[in-house]
Design an enzyme around this catalytic site. Structure first.
Site, PDB file in Angstrom:
ATOM      1  N   ARG A  77      80.018  77.059 147.559  1.00  0.00           N
ATOM      2  CA  ARG A  77      79.112  75.903 147.525  1.00  0.00           C
ATOM      3  C   ARG A  77      79.891  74.666 147.975  1.00  0.00           C
ATOM      4  NH1 ARG A  77      77.519  71.988 143.042  1.00  0.00           N
ATOM      5  NH2 ARG A  77      75.809  70.902 144.067  1.00  0.00           N
ATOM      6  N   HIS A 121      75.770  65.105 148.286  1.00  0.00           N
ATOM      7  CA  HIS A 121      76.640  65.062 147.108  1.00  0.00           C
ATOM      8  C   HIS A 121      77.286  63.665 147.088  1.00  0.00           C
ATOM      9  CE1 HIS A 121      78.823  67.844 144.095  1.00  0.00           C
ATOM     10  NE2 HIS A 121      79.200  66.615 143.792  1.00  0.00           N
ATOM     11  N   GLU A 166      72.806  66.491 141.354  1.00  0.00           N
ATOM     12  CA  GLU A 166      72.784  65.624 140.175  1.00  0.00           C
ATOM     13  C   GLU A 166      72.182  64.238 140.425  1.00  0.00           C
ATOM     14  OE1 GLU A 166      76.662  65.485 138.353  1.00  0.00           O
ATOM     15  OE2 GLU A 166      76.638  67.625 137.902  1.00  0.00           O
ATOM     16  N   ASN A 292      74.111  72.548 136.682  1.00  0.00           N
ATOM     17  CA  ASN A 292      75.512  72.254 136.392  1.00  0.00           C
ATOM     18  C   ASN A 292      75.640  72.047 134.892  1.00  0.00           C
ATOM     19  OD1 ASN A 292      75.785  72.201 139.149  1.00  0.00           O
ATOM     20  ND2 ASN A 292      76.172  69.988 139.301  1.00  0.00           N
ATOM     21  N   TYR A 294      78.561  71.391 131.767  1.00  0.00           N
ATOM     22  CA  TYR A 294      79.948  71.145 131.359  1.00  0.00           C
ATOM     23  C   TYR A 294      80.122  71.105 129.852  1.00  0.00           C
ATOM     24  CZ  TYR A 294      81.174  70.344 136.181  1.00  0.00           C
ATOM     25  OH  TYR A 294      81.408  70.535 137.513  1.00  0.00           O
ATOM     26  N   GLU A 345      77.623  74.612 139.012  1.00  0.00           N
ATOM     27  CA  GLU A 345      78.911  74.054 138.594  1.00  0.00           C
ATOM     28  C   GLU A 345      79.139  74.370 137.130  1.00  0.00           C
ATOM     29  OE1 GLU A 345      79.636  69.835 139.252  1.00  0.00           O
ATOM     30  OE2 GLU A 345      78.730  69.952 141.246  1.00  0.00           O
TER      31      GLU A 345
END
Ligand code: FCB
Length: 441
Positions: A77, A121, A166, A292, A294, A345
Site C-alpha cells: 500500500r 495521503h 484518514e 487503520n 493503532y 494500517e
C-alpha cells in the site's frame, strides 16, 4: 499457545505514503505540496527535519521492492504524490511523474506484489492550497480530475484504489490543532474541509469508476475504539458520546447517507455548506473499506484519564490494547452494512536500536503485531469480513510533525547512510506470511 490460520488469498502487506518516504521533493518537475511548504516552515516539525530526502525511495524503489520480496509481501500500500503528476494540481501533466509510478508499479507487478494505491495521503498541491485548499469546493473537482487521470494511466495494473487516507486527520490535525499542513486553527474551516473531503471522495469514486469499470474503489478511515474508563454509567455514556462525536462523523455519511446527530452539536455555529445531493454522492457503494487501527481512546465523564496501570504505551504515547481492535471491528460490523474490510494500517513506534550484533531486536513491535493479528483473526471468527492486513510501516520514515523521531518500520532506516536493516519483527512477519498463520496466546 494457539495457532491461528488465515484464509487462503489473505492479502498480507505493508504500507507507506509518498511524502513520508519518497524524498526528491522538487526533482523531475514535481510541484510543491502543502507538506513541502509546512516542513520548510521553521518550528513546525519537532526535530526540524523535512521530507526533502526522507528514505530516498524515489531513487531506491528497486532496493525497496527487493526488501518487500524478502518479506514475501502479497500487497504494497503506497500513495502517489499528486504534485508529481500534476505539479499545480490541475492542468499541465508532468510525464516524468507518471514515469516514476509506472516503473514502481511495473516492478511491483513483476515481483507479484499487488499494488494498493492511495490517491490522497495528505500532500495537497500548494497551488490548490493557495486557492483555499479543501475549504474551496473547486478542489473537490480538481481531485476528481486527478483521480480520473491516475486511473486511466495506472488502472490496467492497479486494482485497488483508495480516495482518501484518514479524512478526519486531514480535517482536524490540518485545520483545528494545526499540527499538520496547512496548519490552520479554525473550526469554521475544519468542518467545511471535513464535508468537502467527503464530497471529493464521492466525486473521486465516480471518476475512478468511469475511468475503469474493473478496478475497486474504497476509502481508508482511522478508527479509535472509545472505551469507558470504568463501568460507571456516566463513563459508559461519555464513551458512547465520544465515539459518536468522532468516529461516526465519517462512517455515517459514507455508510448511512446522513451525518450523525451528535455532529450537529459538535459543529454548532461552524456548520459547513452542504448542497442538495451531496449525501447521495458521499454514500455511493464502495468495493471495500480500509481501516487503520493503532489504539483506543479511554474516556471518562470527568475528562481525567491517567495512564492505565499495567498497560504498555508506544513511543507515540498510545496504549497497546489489541482486544479493542476486535471490539471495534465487531462494533462497526454490527452498526453498518460494510463492504469487505482491509486493515490498511496497524503498527507501533518504539525506540529500537541496532544491537552489538548488527541486528535490530524489537520484541515489543513483534508482540504488538502478533496480538493485533490474533485479535483481527478472532474478529473474523465473529463474522467480520477482513480480506487483508497492511502493517504500518514497511520502513521507518518521516512521521509528519514528529519528523524522524518515531520509528514504525519493519525495516530500520539509517537516515545518514540510507542503509536499510531488517528488524526481528520483519523476519517474523515474513514467517507469518509464508505460513499464513500466527501462533500466540
Ligand atoms: C496514520 C497515518 C500514517 C502514519 C501513521 C503512524 O495516521 O495514516 O501516515 O503517520 O498514522
Amino acid at each position: 499457545m494457539t495457532t491461528y490460520k488465515f484464509p487462503h488469498n489473505f492479502l498480507w502487506g505493508a504500507a507507506t505514503a509518498a511524502y513520508q518516504i519518497e524524498g526528491a521533493w522538487n526533482e523531475d518537475g514535481k510541484g510543491e505540496s502543502i507538506w513541502d511548504r509546512f516542513s520548510h516552515t521553521p518550528g513546525k516539525i519537532s526535530d526540524q527535519s523535512t521530507g526533502d530526502i526522507a528514505c530516498d525511495h524515489y531513487h531506491r524503489y528497486e532496493e525497496d521492492i527487493d526488501l518487500m520480496r524478502r518479506l514475501g509481501l502479497k500487497a504494497y500500500r503506497f500513495s502517489i504524490a499528486w504534485t508529481r503528476i500534476l505539479p499545480a494540481g490541475r492542468g499541465r501533466i508532468n510525464p516524468k511523474g507518471l514515469d516514476f509510478y509506472d516503473r514502481l508499479i511495473d516492478s511491483l507487478c513483476a515481483a507479484n506484489i499487488e499494488p494498493f494505491l492511495t490517491l490522497y495521503h495528505w500532500d495537497l498541491p500548494q497551488a490548490l492550497q493557495d486557492e483555499g485548499g479543501w475549504e474551496n469546493r473547486n478542489t473537490c473537482h480538481a481531485f476528481a480530475d486527478y483521480s480520473a487521470l491516475a486511473v486511466k494511466h495506472f488502472g490496467d495494473r492497479v486494482k485497488y484504489w483508495t480516495t482518501f487516507n484518514e479524512p478526519s486527520v486531514v480535517a482536524f490535525d490540518g485545520n483545528l490543532s494545526g499540527e499538520h499542513a496547512p496548519g490552520n486553527q479554525d473550526p469554521r474551516i475544519t468542518y467545511q474541509v471535513a464535508h468537502n473531503l467527503m464530497v471529493a471522495h464521492g466525486l473521486g469514486v465516480q471518476a475512478i469508476r468511469s475511468a475503469n469499470s474493473k478496478v475497486e474503489a474504497g476509502i481508508v478511515l482511522n478508527l479509535w475504539m472509545a472505551d469507558p474508563a470504568t463501568d460507571k454509567p456516566e463513563d459508559i455514556a461519555e464513551a458512547n458520546a465520544a465515539w459518536d462525536r468522532s468516529e461516526t462523523l465519517f462512517l455515517d455519511p459514507i455508510f448511512k447517507g446522513h451525518y450523525p446527530l451528535a455532529a450537529y452539536d459538535l459543529v454548532g455555529e461552524n456548520m459547513p455548506k452542504i448542497y442538495d445531493g451531496d449525501l447521495a454522492l458521499i454514500s455511493q457503494e464502495l468495493d471495500y473499506v480500509g481501516i487503520n487501527f493503532y489504539s483506543r481512546n479511554l474516556v471518562s465523564a470527568s475528562g481525567n484519564i491517567d495512564k492505565v496501570h499495567g498497560s504498555e504505551y508506544t513511543e507515540m504515547g498510545w496504549e497497546v490494547c489489541a482486544p479493542a481492535m476486535r471490539r471495534m471491528l465487531v462494533k462497526i460490523n454490527n452498526e453498518y452494512r460494510l463492504p469487505p474490510i482491509y486493515i490498511t494500517e496497524n503498527g507501533s513506534a518504539f525506540k529500537d536500536e541496532v544491537g552489538a550484533d548488527g541486528k535490530v531486536h524489537d520484541p515489543r513491535r513483534l508482540d504488538y503485531l502478533k496480538q493485533h493479528f490474533i485479535q483481527t483473526r478472532l474478529a473474523m471468527q465473529d463474522g467480520v469480513d477482513v480480506r487483508g492486513y497492511m502493517v504500518w510501516s514497511l520502513m521507518d520514515n518521516f512521521e509528519w510533525g514528529h519528523g524522524f523521531t518515531k520509528r514504525f518500520g519493519l525495516i530500520r532506516m539509517d537516515y545518514e547512510t540510507q542503509k536499510r536493516t531488517f528488524k526481528d519483527s520483519g523476519d517474523w512477519y515474513a514467517e507469518v506470511i509464508r505460513k499464513n498463520e500466527v501462533s500466540g496466546t
